[in-house]
Each structure stands twice: as C-alpha cells, then as structure tokens.
Design a protein around this motif. Structure first.
Motif, short mmCIF file in Angstrom:
data_model
loop_
_atom_site.label_atom_id
_atom_site.label_comp_id
_atom_site.label_asym_id
_atom_site.label_seq_id
_atom_site.Cartn_x
_atom_site.Cartn_y
_atom_site.Cartn_z
N HIS A 98 0.83 -1.20 0.00
CA HIS A 98 0.00 0.00 0.00
C HIS A 98 0.87 1.25 0.00
O HIS A 98 0.61 2.22 -0.73
N ALA A 99 1.92 1.25 0.81
CA ALA A 99 2.81 2.41 0.89
C ALA A 99 3.48 2.68 -0.46
O ALA A 99 3.63 3.83 -0.88
N ARG A 100 3.90 1.61 -1.15
CA ARG A 100 4.54 1.77 -2.46
C ARG A 100 3.60 2.40 -3.48
O ARG A 100 3.96 3.37 -4.17
N LEU A 101 2.40 1.86 -3.57
CA LEU A 101 1.44 2.33 -4.57
C LEU A 101 0.91 3.72 -4.22
O LEU A 101 0.82 4.60 -5.08
N ARG A 102 0.54 3.91 -2.97
CA ARG A 102 0.00 5.21 -2.57
C ARG A 102 1.05 6.31 -2.70
O ARG A 102 0.74 7.44 -3.08
N GLY A 103 2.32 5.97 -2.39
CA GLY A 103 3.38 6.96 -2.50
C GLY A 103 3.49 7.52 -3.91
O GLY A 103 3.73 8.71 -4.10
N ALA A 104 3.32 6.66 -4.91
CA ALA A 104 3.39 7.11 -6.30
C ALA A 104 2.25 8.08 -6.62
O ALA A 104 2.45 9.11 -7.28
N VAL A 105 1.05 7.76 -6.14
CA VAL A 105 -0.10 8.64 -6.38
C VAL A 105 0.07 9.98 -5.68
O VAL A 105 -0.15 11.04 -6.27
N VAL A 106 0.49 9.95 -4.43
CA VAL A 106 0.68 11.19 -3.67
C VAL A 106 1.73 12.07 -4.34
O VAL A 106 1.54 13.28 -4.49
N ASP A 107 2.85 11.47 -4.76
CA ASP A 107 3.88 12.25 -5.44
C ASP A 107 3.37 12.81 -6.75
O ASP A 107 3.69 13.95 -7.13
N GLY A 108 2.57 12.03 -7.47
CA GLY A 108 2.03 12.50 -8.74
C GLY A 108 1.08 13.67 -8.58
O GLY A 108 1.09 14.62 -9.37
N LEU A 109 0.25 13.62 -7.54
CA LEU A 109 -0.71 14.70 -7.29
C LEU A 109 -0.04 15.95 -6.73
O LEU A 109 -0.56 17.06 -6.88
N ALA A 110 1.10 15.77 -6.06
CA ALA A 110 1.77 16.89 -5.41
C ALA A 110 2.29 17.94 -6.40
O ALA A 110 2.56 19.08 -6.01
N GLN A 111 2.42 17.56 -7.67
CA GLN A 111 2.96 18.51 -8.65
C GLN A 111 1.95 19.60 -9.03
O GLN A 111 2.33 20.61 -9.62
N PHE A 112 0.69 19.40 -8.69
CA PHE A 112 -0.34 20.37 -9.08
C PHE A 112 -0.52 21.39 -7.99
O PHE A 112 -1.04 21.08 -6.91
N ASN A 113 -0.11 22.62 -8.25
CA ASN A 113 -0.29 23.67 -7.24
C ASN A 113 -1.68 24.28 -7.34
O ASN A 113 -2.34 24.20 -8.38
N ARG A 114 -2.12 24.90 -6.26
CA ARG A 114 -3.49 25.42 -6.18
C ARG A 114 -3.73 26.53 -7.21
O ARG A 114 -4.80 26.62 -7.79
N ARG A 115 -2.71 27.35 -7.48
CA ARG A 115 -2.90 28.44 -8.44
C ARG A 115 -3.14 27.88 -9.84
O ARG A 115 -4.01 28.35 -10.58
N GLY A 116 -2.35 26.86 -10.20
CA GLY A 116 -2.57 26.24 -11.51
C GLY A 116 -3.93 25.59 -11.60
O GLY A 116 -4.60 25.66 -12.64
N MET A 117 -4.37 24.96 -10.51
CA MET A 117 -5.70 24.35 -10.48
C MET A 117 -6.78 25.41 -10.70
O MET A 117 -7.73 25.21 -11.47
N ARG A 118 -6.65 26.54 -10.03
CA ARG A 118 -7.65 27.59 -10.15
C ARG A 118 -7.73 28.09 -11.60
O ARG A 118 -8.81 28.42 -12.09
N ARG A 155 -7.58 16.63 -17.73
CA ARG A 155 -6.37 17.36 -18.12
C ARG A 155 -5.24 17.11 -17.15
O ARG A 155 -4.07 17.01 -17.55
N LEU A 156 -5.53 17.01 -15.86
CA LEU A 156 -4.49 16.72 -14.88
C LEU A 156 -3.88 15.34 -15.12
O LEU A 156 -2.68 15.14 -14.90
N LEU A 157 -4.70 14.40 -15.57
CA LEU A 157 -4.19 13.07 -15.87
C LEU A 157 -3.31 13.06 -17.13
O LEU A 157 -2.45 12.20 -17.27
N ASP A 206 2.05 15.84 -16.11
CA ASP A 206 0.72 15.33 -15.79
C ASP A 206 0.86 14.07 -14.95
O ASP A 206 1.96 13.53 -14.78
N LEU A 207 -0.25 13.59 -14.42
CA LEU A 207 -0.21 12.45 -13.51
C LEU A 207 0.23 11.18 -14.23
O LEU A 207 1.00 10.39 -13.68
#
Length: 441
Positions: A98-118, A155-157, A206-207
């Motif tokens: 779980h830690a291996r798989l979740r870590g990849a997702v968390v790292d992938g999502l971390a690249q999106f900053n709130r300003r870019g999302m807005r 688009r994030l994907l 992208d993710l």
C-alpha cells in the motif's frame, strides 16, 4: 426487503431514513444485503467507522479475502465488480505494498499547485457557462456540476481536451451499480490504456507521466488502475460536492445568511456540506482478516464491511444536535481516515471552491426555476445528490471573445494555465454574488 428480513441496499429510496431505522434495530453495525443477495455489514457508527478505517490488521482492504469471491458467488457481470473486485490498486492493498502504490499517487498529485488548479477551473467554468449563458437558463447539475470536474481532472491526468467530455457519463455510470457498470468501466479503462501508451513516448507535466516515471516502478496495469481511481474519485466526489453546495445556496436561508454575512467562507461551507451530504454515502469496503467484534456484532473472517460515511457523520453519539454548525470542522469522514484517507481531497475541494465562486460571479442573479419542493434526487446504493438544479438568470453581456482551449496533447499545467486569460474585473469580484444572496432570503 428480502425474504430473510434484511434490507437490500439498492432498494433504499430514502437512505437517511433507512440508516436510522437500521441504527435503532441493530446499533452501530447492521447486517444488509448487496446485489445478488450477498451479505455484508453496514457500519453506521462514527467511532466504529474510525476503528475499521484505522485498523488494517483487523479490517483489510484486500477484497480477495471476501468469502463471496472465494466461493464463486459474484458473477462476472456483477455491478459490484467495478468497485469491489480486486485490482492492483493502493485501495486494495495494505502494509508495504500500500505504501509503495499510494506513494506514487501522492507524489504525482503533489505537482499540481493550487494556483494552476484555479486557472484550469476558471477557464473551464467560462467554457461551460458560454454554452448556456445566452439562453438565460440551465440545469446546473447536467450543464455544470457533472462536466466541470471531468474537464479539469482529465487534463491533470494528461488527456487532451476532447477526451474528457466523453468520459462523463461512463464514469458516473460505473459507480451506480447499474447493469451497464461493467461495460462503462471497460470504456474508461480503454481510454486510460491508450493514454499510458501515448505518454510513454510524449510525457508531460501530468499524472500519467509522473506515474510512468516514478521510482516505485509501477507496472502498466498498476498505472492504468491508479489513473482510473483518481479520475473516478475526483469526478464522482466533486460532482456531488458541487451539486449539494449549490442546492444549499439556493434553498437554505440559514446557509445563505452565513455566507452573505461573512460568518462562513465558501471553503468552510464545503465542510458543512461534507458533514451533512458527503459525496459518497457508502464506501465498499473492508474485509475482516479474522473473527472479531465490532459494534456489538460478531464479524467473521472474510465478511465484507461497508463504511457508512453518511450515517456516521450524523451519529447521535457524535452529533447529538444536528442543528449546530459544523462549517470549518474537518473531522467528518467524507474523505475517510487512517492509511486510506483520500490523497486527492484538496484537489476536489479546489475544483468545487473555485468553480462555485466563478460560476456565481459570472451569473450572480441566478434563481431556481422551479419551487424547492419539486427538486428531485438521484440516489443509488453508494451516493445521493440533486438530480437537477434548473435555474434562470439574466444573460450576461459578453465583454471579451470566448477563450478557447487548444486541442491535442495536454500541456504542462503551468503553461496551459498561463494561456488562460485572467478574469475581467467587472465579472470576477466575489462581492457581487455574495451581496445577491441577501435578495434570496
């Protein structure tokens, strides 16, 4: 009701009433039936849900432990498979895997900053409003709440702008538990498989590209399934959050009063919605690793537990007075808790927060087109939300050419965001729509 006297969850027309009936009859954990009359335990209590969420040694996420699977009782076309059938996903894993798989997702999502999302949300909100603004009317569920999260999340994907809209209905369908859920799941999976192959040769910010290159060494199957997980969670959860919040703005005078009076910010208001109307009512599931007791019930090894998020959030032991405000209080279970807490909760909140703010700024005089009591509800065994929010408004005067999004491969988020014009001052001041709330009381 089945011949055994147990409730079949898909048949529940009023989930909130059902939860209270089950709570009164059985306590914080109740026996229920799923599709195919498969037995499961519905966890109704707040503390009991926390226990199941935070104790993977007793309540595993590995659905292969379910005795219904082991005994061959789940047919290949069961609508339960898209949400309960084991897949190479972090949500079906425990411990180091779980830690291996979740870590990849968390790292992938971390690249999106709130300003870019807005920037993305603001742009797509204008695109959607442009499609119905001249009519002076819209259904804010079909025309806005359903497509917006998909446009942003796809688009994030890493998808192109024309791929996201085609996935709106299949993504909604595959979690409904309908007879076409398996087929819809196949449509989404095929698109994501094509995306992964494309990103191997043309990566971007992208993710999909981040998961492909991640040091955890995900297989193609693991990448596809995690993209599917993020897409479904970001879309389904955010659609419901936006729809529930808009309905409250139009129908609840106390809610409007707190917003317009400055007693509650929109981000805080989202927490109130997550308490009272979580995006997902029931999360399947957890599977008992051995015989144990929970909420006074004897749970057997291999039994399936359903996390009753909506029921837990109104547990009288946790909230004896439901009239007390909960805005700004993030101890709700709408995003789960423990090692499987939703890693993309902030993304969904950012889409809802920015999307509602921008929509109301563009169309500040929106009113419901029908009486409140005529508003319907779409409900299935996992979720519940307004089926439609028909509104009328004064068509806005266009002051600038319509912004367009280039087709083709999704660009890196900062570059794509930079191509989106900033809001015009005359249309982007939140005060315009906050003040308009006073006239709706």
């Amino acid at each position: 009701m089945s011949p055994s006297g147990l409730v079949r969850l898909p048949e529940a027309e009023d989930p909130a009433k059902l939860y209270e009936q089950l709570r009164e009859q059985y306590g914080p954990v109740a026996p229920v039936l799923l599709h195919g009359d498969l037995p499961a335990w519905l966890v109704l209590g707040y503390q009991e849900n926390l226990d199941a969420m935070r104790t993977p040694s007793l309540y595993s996420r590995d659905s292969r432990r379910w005795h219904a699977f082991q005994e061959g009782k789940v047919p290949a076309d069961s609508p339960l498979l898209p949400v309960a059938g084991w897949q190479p996903l972090c949500v079906f894993a425990d411990g180091d895997e779980h830690a291996r798989l979740r870590g990849a997702v968390v790292d992938g999502l971390a690249q999106f900053n709130r300003r870019g999302m807005r920037r993305y949300v603001t742009h797509y909100t204008r695109e959607l409003v442009q499609q119905f603004a001249a009519k002076g009317k819209a259904d804010l569920v079909r025309d806005y709440a359903e497509p917006l999260p998909m446009l942003v999340a796809s688009r994030l994907l890493g998808m192109t702008p024309d791929e996201g809209p085609a996935l709106v209905e299949p993504t909604l369908d595959l979690v409904r538990g309908s007879e076409t859920a398996a087929a819809s799941n196949g449509v989404v999976t095929t698109v994501l498989q094509d995306l992964v192959q494309r990103k191997k040769t043309k990566p971007g910010a992208d993710l999909a590209s981040r998961l492909i290159a991640h040091e955890s060494g995900l297989s193609d199957a693991e990448i596809v399934e995690h993209l599917r997980l993020v897409l479904i969670a970001a879309h389904q959860g955010t659609v419901n959050l936006i729809a529930h919040t808009l309905r409250l703005i139009f129908t609840d005078s106390r809610f409007r009063g707190k917003l317009s009076g400055g007693y509650m910010t929109l981000p805080d208001a989202l927490d109130q919605v997550m308490w009272d109307n979580p995006s997902i009512n029931i999360v399947p599931g957890r599977w008992a690793t051995g015989d144990t007791m929970l909420g006074g019930q004897q749970i057997k090894a291999g039994d399936m537990l359903l996390l009753g998020i909506a029921a837990a959030n109104v547990d009288p032991r946790q909230r004896p007075d439901l009239s007390l405000p909960m805005h700004g209080n993030r101890s709700h279970l709408a995003l789960s808790s423990g090692p499987h807490e939703c890693p993309g909760g902030d993304i969904g909140r950012a889409i809802a927060d920015t999307g509602i703010e921008e929509l109301m700024a563009l169309l500040p005089d929106m009113r419901l087109a029908i009486p409140e009591h005529e508003l319907g509800t779409t409900s299935d065994w996992m979720a519940r939300r307004p089926s439609a929010l028909p509104v009328t408004f004064t068509p806005p005067r266009s002051k600038s050419p319509r912004a367009t999004v280039a087709t083709g491969s999704a660009q890196p988020l900062p570059d794509a965001a930079a191509s989106v014009p900033e809001p015009q001052p005359s249309a982007a001041k939140p005060a315009r729509w906050w003040r308009s709330l006073f006239s709706r009381r």
